[in-house]
Design an enzyme around this catalytic site. Structure first.
Site, mmCIF file in Angstrom:
data_model
loop_
_atom_site.group_PDB
_atom_site.id
_atom_site.type_symbol
_atom_site.label_atom_id
_atom_site.label_comp_id
_atom_site.label_asym_id
_atom_site.label_seq_id
_atom_site.Cartn_x
_atom_site.Cartn_y
_atom_site.Cartn_z
ATOM 1 N N SER A 8 0.847 -1.190 0.000
ATOM 2 C CA SER A 8 0.000 0.000 0.000
ATOM 3 C C SER A 8 0.877 1.232 0.000
ATOM 4 C CB SER A 8 -0.926 0.027 1.229
ATOM 5 O OG SER A 8 -0.175 0.178 2.416
ATOM 6 N N CYS A 9 0.400 2.285 -0.673
ATOM 7 C CA CYS A 9 1.107 3.560 -0.688
ATOM 8 C C CYS A 9 0.127 4.656 -0.322
ATOM 9 C CB CYS A 9 1.738 3.828 -2.055
ATOM 10 S SG CYS A 9 0.544 4.078 -3.396
ATOM 11 N N PRO A 10 0.596 5.870 0.008
ATOM 12 C CA PRO A 10 -0.320 6.915 0.479
ATOM 13 C C PRO A 10 -1.459 7.230 -0.472
ATOM 14 C CG PRO A 10 1.935 7.537 0.981
ATOM 15 C CD PRO A 10 2.007 6.283 0.153
ATOM 16 N N THR A 16 1.537 1.035 -5.014
ATOM 17 C CA THR A 16 0.865 -0.136 -4.450
ATOM 18 C C THR A 16 0.952 -1.328 -5.400
ATOM 19 O OG1 THR A 16 -0.678 1.246 -3.205
ATOM 20 C CG2 THR A 16 -1.358 -1.023 -3.646
#
Length: 506
Positions: A8-10, A16
């Site tokens: 997951s990324c921001p 992601t």
């Protein structure tokens, strides 16, 4: 050995899924079965419980808190950022194998599923890193509101232009909400245009409160949400815009964090998070904004808008070149995000005309962000002998990533050959940003690439700018790589030639 992973990324858009692909391919290369659950912006499909039960270890390639982490209780694990998985997937796999062999269990037994919004801020990081992480928490939750609102408004203008001619765009902004409630006509194109416009405007109205609220959330967790949202709404009310939202986000977050750490009697603890913290922090934020700093920030916003709208000619082109260079420098990193955030938050400026400079800035940033992945795709397909087999495969995916305005599609190339790729990207992206400003393309939607092309004014100029930057970047990469070939590429070519010779002999 079998591994499971969560990525997951921001923003939940690019890193992601790139991390998931990289981990799966790296595991396959060494004979390890890797299954990845992507917790992205589009939601996630949980891993099959049987896969988790059969797994020897877990990889957390995440910049956000992993949802339902208790599923992996007792499994050896490694916890890395998503960029680590993108840049060095084999190293992450090796670390996971080492953790399995060492038998380090994950201490999450009995953890409750996460019901609140997720963020991941490294409390041990430097001040600058934490500020960036807090800011990106707010931006990541803000972007969907900007995207939905911007696209709906742009669609409203398109329909209005078809239905009402050249005056339709202005007329649609003056249709009152009461008309939609009482006199909406299914057969009226202007009514549909007004519906799209008003809905988009409402969605856009959440931009500053969401930005402020989730910056505060990143700092103080749940206690920061209420004062953050209130502060953002006050910023809109006093005309302080996104600058006010930034200020109230940090103010509310630190204030709520401070109050939440007060030592209070046991009888008061239960009402602290639902009454005391939101009440006191919201009051203080409102007091400071209304009485002390709201008006100065509003004046600063007016000055910034006047300065931007006063730019013309060579000044606009230089601004486009600067923003383009920032987009092409670190390909989704901090500098890229600064340029993108500047463009996105500019869309929230009050009272923008249909040809405001802020929309041209958004178009320049989007076009420049598309250049690097498209250029790497072009170069790796036109001159295959200069790229490794892995890069050639990445190049195929980079076409779609580039067209979709996902700059991170060029990261595998930049990681393998930083100075050549980044230098080329800087030049091509800056040229694209300058051209977009020069031809006057404008864009209300903050994302989408070519898929929102109908919403871009002067779309042919926009595409021309992207094409020019792509060709320049690709040509520079080819020239620089030709001057000093990559030893890995040469070794692969030697193996290919040997295999071809053996095949011919047989």
């Amino acid at each position: 050995m079998k591994l499971v992973a969560v990525s997951s990324c921001p923003t939940g858009i690019a890193h992601t899924y790139m991390a998931a692909e990289a981990l799966e391919q790296a595991g396959k290369a060494v004979g390890i079965e890797v299954h990845v659950e992507t917790q992205g912006a589009a939601g996630s499909t949980p891993l099959d419980p049987q896969l988790i039960a059969d797994a020897d270890g877990v990889i957390y390639a995440a910049d956000l808190e992993v949802k339902d982490k208790d599923r992996f209780a007792g499994k050896p694990f490694v916890d890395v950022g998503v960029k680590k998985a993108v840049h060095d997937a084999p190293g992450v796999i090796a670390a996971a194998v080492a953790a399995v062999e060492a038998g380090v269990p994950a201490p999450v037994a009995g953890a409750a599923p996460i019901a609140a919004p997720a963020t991941k801020v490294d409390r041990n990081a430097g001040v600058g890193t934490r500020i960036r992480q807090w800011l990106m928490t707010g931006v990541s939750y803000m972007i969907p509101f900007v995207a939905a609102g911007g696209i709906l408004i742009a669609l409203g203008f398109m329909v209005a232009q078809f239905a009402g001619g050249s005056d339709g765009v202005i007329a649609v902004t003056k249709v009152p909400v009461s008309h939609l409630l009482n006199d909406f006509s299914v057969a009226s194109g202007m009514d549909w245009a007004a519906l799209l416009f008003q809905t988009g405007a409402v969605a856009f109205g959440f931009l500053v409160p969401v930005l402020s609220g989730f910056i505060a959330y990143g700092i103080a967790d749940r206690p920061g949400l209420v004062p953050g949202f209130v502060g953002g709404a006050v910023s809109v009310a006093v005309g302080a815009g996104f600058l006010g939202g930034l200020v109230t986000g940090f103010m509310a977050g630190f204030l709520a964090l401070w109050i939440s750490r007060w030592k209070v009697a046991k009888g008061v603890r239960g009402i602290m998070p639902v009454v005391v913290i939101p009440l006191l922090s919201s009051f203080v934020v409102g007091l400071v904004m209304f009485v002390v700093i709201g008006q100065p920030i509003a004046s600063l916003m007016d000055g910034l808008s006047s300065w931007l709208n006063g730019l013309s000619g060579s000044n606009l082109i230089l601004l486009g070149a600067l923003l383009g260079a920032m987009m092409g420098f670190d390909l989704g990193g901090p500098i890229n995000k600064v340029a993108y955030t500047f463009a996105v938050t500019g869309l929230a400026t009050e009272g923008l005309g249909t040809d405001a400079v802020q929309y041209r800035i958004m178009a320049a940033v989007m076009a420049a962000g598309m250049v690097a992945p498209l250029a790497m795709a072009l170069a790796s397909s036109a001159r295959k002998k200069l790229f490794t087999h892995a890069e050639q495969e990445n190049g195929k995916a980079a076409w779609l990533l580039g067209l979709s305005f996902i700059s991170e599609g060029a990261i595998p190339f930049a990681a393998a050959d930083p100075w050549r790729v980044i230098l080329s990207s800087l030049v091509g992206s800056s040229v694209t940003g300058a051209i977009v400003m020069g031809v006057g393309s404008a864009q209300r939607a903050p994302h989408g690439g070519v898929w929102v092309l109908p919403l871009i004014s002067n779309p042919f100029g926009f595409l021309m700018a992207v094409a020019v930057g792509m060709v320049i970047t690709a040509a520079l990469v080819v020239v620089l790589k030709s001057a000093k070939p990559n030893p890995i590429v040469q070794a692969e070519q030697a193996v290919d030639e040997q295999q071809e010779l053996v095949a011919q002999t047989v």
